[in-house]
Design a protein around this motif. Structure first.
Motif: not given
Length: 358
Positions: A151, A156, A160, A162, A179, A184
């Motif tokens: 990551l 990241l 965003q 993923i 994440a 994210a």
């Protein structure tokens, strides 16, 4: 424990030949203990060891002259410092976890995690947070650092999206949590029986790969697809390159594809996979105007980092990341632990309990 109390020999599972674990490994009861730490090293009395897919895959893949057999198997461990030498950061009795990595370190010292003692650079261990058990801690380093560094590599960011292929794997389990820490949105694929597992880790959306057909077709089924991902993270290490070669359809502009593979030994060296392997080589080695593939491909090259070890330790101590344990096996029954991990159905880590008093 004083140095005089450390035995000269120990029990250890030793890889003695190429092959699957039941052929490769032998339980030795007289394996030497590297008793005296050198500068910047400590001696750890191991409590538990974590198995990793790379461990049994290298047993099958690497010939003896490359693997430098015999050597003790596996990489991840937790335990207690038995000799701190002249360390400024660790003392005898400290509860720690860590790993013996890279492979060259294991090869040169003949050590591994499936033993009662390990002499290790102090840069490869951290103190175990009190909210993490020795069993849980034994499965952190390799999978956790792989996810963390992946990551980091794709940068990241908050907001965003993923896509994680293999969310129920050990690396995938850490990647979901890390994440979400970054803010994210996380879309995960796994088999349907693991949906609750990955959702509890933080997955926002779930795809049952057993019901949707080829993933690259499913993800790109509309023009344009409903979701454009900033990152596609291949956490399984599949040899089939289709998820990458079609990724321009479902990656956002400047999106990145990152993988823990490819690992062709997942399915063996079958002739019908050769064209796929050549396709991947072409995809990575030829310019995009020849292949038609414009997505940037990155591969996780996990490495030891004091900073990353401490960052992950902080997340664990704060309860922001939790290590997941699939199953626990007694030390003498380590071959059954390998039987479990070889199925590729484990959710979280398969742990071998080295210290019977745990």
């Amino acid at each position: 424990m004083t140095s005089s109390e450390v035995p000269d020999t120990q029990k250890a599972w030793v890889s003695v030949r190429r092959g699957p674990p039941r052929r490769s490994l032998e339980l030795k009861e007289d394996w030497p203990v590297l008793k005296t730490p050198q500068a910047n090293e400590v001696l750890v009395k191991i409590k538990a060891a974590g198995l990793n897919p790379v461990g049994h895959k290298f047993m099958k893949l690497l010939p003896n002259w490359i693997a430098k057999r015999p050597h003790v198997a596996e990489f991840d461990f937790s335990g207690t410092v038995a000799d701190a030498h002249e360390s400024k950061d660790f003392s005898v009795g400290d509860e720690v976890y860590g790993w013996i990595w890279p492979l060259e370190l294991q090869k040169s010292t003949k050590q591994g995690a499936l033993s009662e003692y390990i002499r290790i650079p102090e840069s490869h261990i951290v103190k175990r947070p009190s909210n993490i058990t020795p069993i849980e801690a034994a499965g952190i380093s390799l999978a956790g650092l792989t996810a963390l560094q992946a990551l980091d590599a794709v940068k990241l960011e908050e907001g965003q999206t993923i896509f994680i292929n293999g969310g129920s794997t050990a690396v995938g389990s850490f990647a979901i949590q890390l994440a979400k820490l970054r803010g994210a949105k996380v879309v995960v694929t796994a088999s349907g029986k693991n949906e609750e597992y990955v959702r509890k880790l933080g997955a926002d959306e779930f795809i049952d790969y057993t019901k949707v057909g080829p993933l690259h077709t499913f993800l790109g089924h509309t023009q344009p697809p409903a979701t454009k991902y900033n990152v596609v993270f291949e956490a399984v290490g599949l040899f089939d390159p289709s998820l990458y070669s079609h990724s321009s359809k479902y990656l956002a502009p400047n999106g990145l594809y990152i993988s823990v593979g490819p690992q062709p030994w997942n399915q063996g060296f079958h002739l019908n996979l050769v064209p796929q392997g050549l396709r991947l080589i072409g995809a990575l080695g030829l310019p995009s105007f020849v292949t038609g593939i414009k997505s940037k491909f990155l591969m996780v090259a996990v490495h030891n980092s004091v900073e990353d070890n401490k960052r992950l330790q902080t997340y664990l101590s704060e309860g922001k990341v939790k290590p997941l344990v699939d199953s626990v096996f007694k030390f003498d029954d380590a071959l059954s632990a390998y039987d479990r991990i070889v199925t590729s159905r484990a959710t979280g880590k398969v742990i071998v309990q080295v210290d019977p008093s745990l």
